[in-house]
Design a protein around this motif. Structure first.
Motif, mmCIF file in Angstrom:
data_model
loop_
_atom_site.group_PDB
_atom_site.id
_atom_site.type_symbol
_atom_site.label_atom_id
_atom_site.label_comp_id
_atom_site.label_asym_id
_atom_site.label_seq_id
_atom_site.Cartn_x
_atom_site.Cartn_y
_atom_site.Cartn_z
ATOM 1 N N LEU A 38 0.869 -0.890 -0.163
ATOM 2 C CA LEU A 38 -0.092 -0.037 0.069
ATOM 3 C C LEU A 38 0.981 1.650 0.306
ATOM 4 C CD1 LEU A 38 -2.766 -1.164 2.741
ATOM 5 C CD2 LEU A 38 -2.805 -0.560 -0.223
ATOM 6 N N SER A 39 1.932 1.102 0.761
ATOM 7 C CA SER A 39 2.568 2.521 0.310
ATOM 8 C C SER A 39 3.765 2.385 -0.864
ATOM 9 C CB SER A 39 3.644 1.997 1.898
ATOM 10 O OG SER A 39 4.406 1.000 1.998
ATOM 11 N N GLU A 40 4.185 1.658 -1.279
ATOM 12 C CA GLU A 40 4.259 1.747 -3.107
ATOM 13 C C GLU A 40 3.468 2.697 -3.745
ATOM 14 O OE1 GLU A 40 7.423 1.074 -5.225
ATOM 15 O OE2 GLU A 40 7.831 1.298 -3.665
ATOM 16 N N LYS A 41 2.095 1.699 -3.141
ATOM 17 C CA LYS A 41 1.388 2.660 -5.055
ATOM 18 C C LYS A 41 0.902 4.006 -4.363
ATOM 19 C CE LYS A 41 -1.708 -1.362 -5.560
ATOM 20 N NZ LYS A 41 -2.530 -2.153 -5.705
ATOM 21 N N SER A 42 1.212 4.374 -2.981
ATOM 22 C CA SER A 42 0.688 5.236 -3.069
ATOM 23 C C SER A 42 1.914 6.490 -3.220
ATOM 24 C CB SER A 42 0.662 5.974 -1.105
ATOM 25 O OG SER A 42 -0.351 5.012 -0.919
ATOM 26 N N TYR A 43 2.890 5.662 -3.136
ATOM 27 C CA TYR A 43 4.110 6.928 -3.041
ATOM 28 C C TYR A 43 4.532 6.460 -4.728
ATOM 29 C CZ TYR A 43 9.380 7.365 -4.579
ATOM 30 O OH TYR A 43 10.417 8.348 -4.700
ATOM 31 N N ARG A 44 4.272 5.573 -5.690
ATOM 32 C CA ARG A 44 3.880 5.719 -7.222
ATOM 33 C C ARG A 44 3.011 6.941 -7.993
ATOM 34 N NH1 ARG A 44 6.250 0.840 -10.131
ATOM 35 N NH2 ARG A 44 7.332 -0.366 -8.733
ATOM 36 N N LYS A 45 1.704 6.838 -6.989
ATOM 37 C CA LYS A 45 0.410 7.804 -6.954
ATOM 38 C C LYS A 45 1.081 9.474 -6.893
ATOM 39 C CE LYS A 45 -3.390 5.126 -6.342
ATOM 40 N NZ LYS A 45 -5.061 5.025 -5.532
ATOM 41 N N LEU A 46 2.059 9.480 -5.474
ATOM 42 C CA LEU A 46 2.501 11.292 -5.572
ATOM 43 C C LEU A 46 4.056 10.666 -6.546
ATOM 44 C CD1 LEU A 46 2.983 13.386 -3.595
ATOM 45 C CD2 LEU A 46 4.200 11.683 -2.719
ATOM 46 N N LYS A 52 3.294 14.972 -13.535
ATOM 47 C CA LYS A 52 1.880 15.542 -14.571
ATOM 48 C C LYS A 52 2.404 17.018 -14.405
ATOM 49 C CE LYS A 52 -0.944 11.335 -14.798
ATOM 50 N NZ LYS A 52 -2.448 11.213 -14.596
ATOM 51 N N GLN A 53 2.193 17.354 -13.060
ATOM 52 C CA GLN A 53 2.061 18.819 -12.091
ATOM 53 C C GLN A 53 2.964 19.388 -13.648
ATOM 54 O OE1 GLN A 53 -0.468 20.187 -11.282
ATOM 55 N NE2 GLN A 53 -1.298 18.877 -10.697
ATOM 56 N N ALA A 54 4.714 18.595 -12.963
ATOM 57 C CA ALA A 54 6.234 19.505 -14.338
ATOM 58 C C ALA A 54 5.209 19.217 -15.202
ATOM 59 C CB ALA A 54 6.618 18.423 -13.520
ATOM 60 N N SER A 55 5.077 17.918 -16.396
ATOM 61 C CA SER A 55 5.402 18.535 -17.437
ATOM 62 C C SER A 55 4.036 19.088 -18.107
ATOM 63 C CB SER A 55 4.232 17.058 -18.399
ATOM 64 O OG SER A 55 3.216 16.668 -17.670
ATOM 65 N N LYS A 56 2.857 19.519 -17.518
ATOM 66 C CA LYS A 56 2.003 21.075 -16.906
ATOM 67 C C LYS A 56 2.766 22.383 -17.166
ATOM 68 C CE LYS A 56 -2.209 18.401 -15.927
ATOM 69 N NZ LYS A 56 -3.525 18.491 -15.053
ATOM 70 N N ILE A 57 3.550 22.473 -16.179
ATOM 71 C CA ILE A 57 3.806 24.048 -15.857
ATOM 72 C C ILE A 57 5.394 23.877 -17.594
ATOM 73 C CG2 ILE A 57 6.160 24.799 -14.805
ATOM 74 C CD1 ILE A 57 4.417 23.762 -12.204
ATOM 75 N N CYS A 58 6.179 22.704 -17.335
ATOM 76 C CA CYS A 58 6.779 22.911 -19.104
ATOM 77 C C CYS A 58 6.185 22.586 -19.815
ATOM 78 C CB CYS A 58 7.666 21.348 -19.686
ATOM 79 S SG CYS A 58 9.465 21.497 -18.704
ATOM 80 N N LEU A 59 5.215 22.257 -20.061
ATOM 81 C CA LEU A 59 4.417 22.827 -21.662
ATOM 82 C C LEU A 59 3.925 24.232 -21.270
ATOM 83 C CD1 LEU A 59 2.732 21.708 -24.009
ATOM 84 C CD2 LEU A 59 0.838 21.008 -23.093
ATOM 85 N N SER A 60 3.746 24.876 -20.176
ATOM 86 C CA SER A 60 3.238 26.449 -20.272
ATOM 87 C C SER A 60 3.987 27.067 -20.461
ATOM 88 C CB SER A 60 2.256 26.844 -19.157
ATOM 89 O OG SER A 60 3.546 26.230 -18.052
ATOM 90 N N CYS A 61 5.755 26.595 -20.142
ATOM 91 C CA CYS A 61 6.637 27.018 -20.744
ATOM 92 C C CYS A 61 6.913 27.450 -22.201
ATOM 93 C CB CYS A 61 7.945 27.199 -19.547
ATOM 94 S SG CYS A 61 7.382 27.266 -17.680
ATOM 95 N N ARG A 62 6.742 26.637 -22.969
ATOM 96 C CA ARG A 62 7.244 26.526 -23.778
ATOM 97 C C ARG A 62 6.187 26.886 -25.179
ATOM 98 N NH1 ARG A 62 8.050 20.262 -23.129
ATOM 99 N NH2 ARG A 62 10.259 20.386 -23.046
ATOM 100 N N LEU A 63 5.014 27.361 -23.892
ATOM 101 C CA LEU A 63 3.539 27.547 -25.230
ATOM 102 C C LEU A 63 3.910 29.419 -25.164
ATOM 103 C CD1 LEU A 63 0.488 25.775 -24.786
ATOM 104 C CD2 LEU A 63 1.945 25.943 -26.725
#
Length: 71
Positions: A38-46, A52-63
């Motif tokens: 259960l802790s491994e699953k929680s860690y992977r979700k985090l 995902k958040q980092a990729s959104k930020i990078c995409l907006s920076c590129r735009l």
């Protein structure tokens, strides 16, 4: 392995029942495996959420042609 043998031996002397010792040993082992899974699953979700958040930020920076994103 030797630690488990020592603990089971001690419990066997205290409880005078090898069935109870086996049940306790199995229960504790099952509980620990469940905690790890259960802790491994929680860690992977985090991790996925952060990526995902980092990729959104990078995409907006590129735009917006910002130099904030160094990727």
């Amino acid at each position: 392995m030797s630690t488990q043998v020592a603990i089971n031996g001690f419990l066997g002397k205290q409880l005078h029942s090898s069935i109870h010792v086996a049940f306790i040993s199995f229960s504790i082992g099952t509980f620990l495996v469940l905690v790890v899974v259960l802790s491994e699953k929680s860690y992977r979700k985090l991790q996925l959420s952060i990526l995902k958040q980092a990729s959104k930020i990078c995409l907006s920076c590129r735009l917006f042609r910002s130099k904030l994103c160094l990727l």
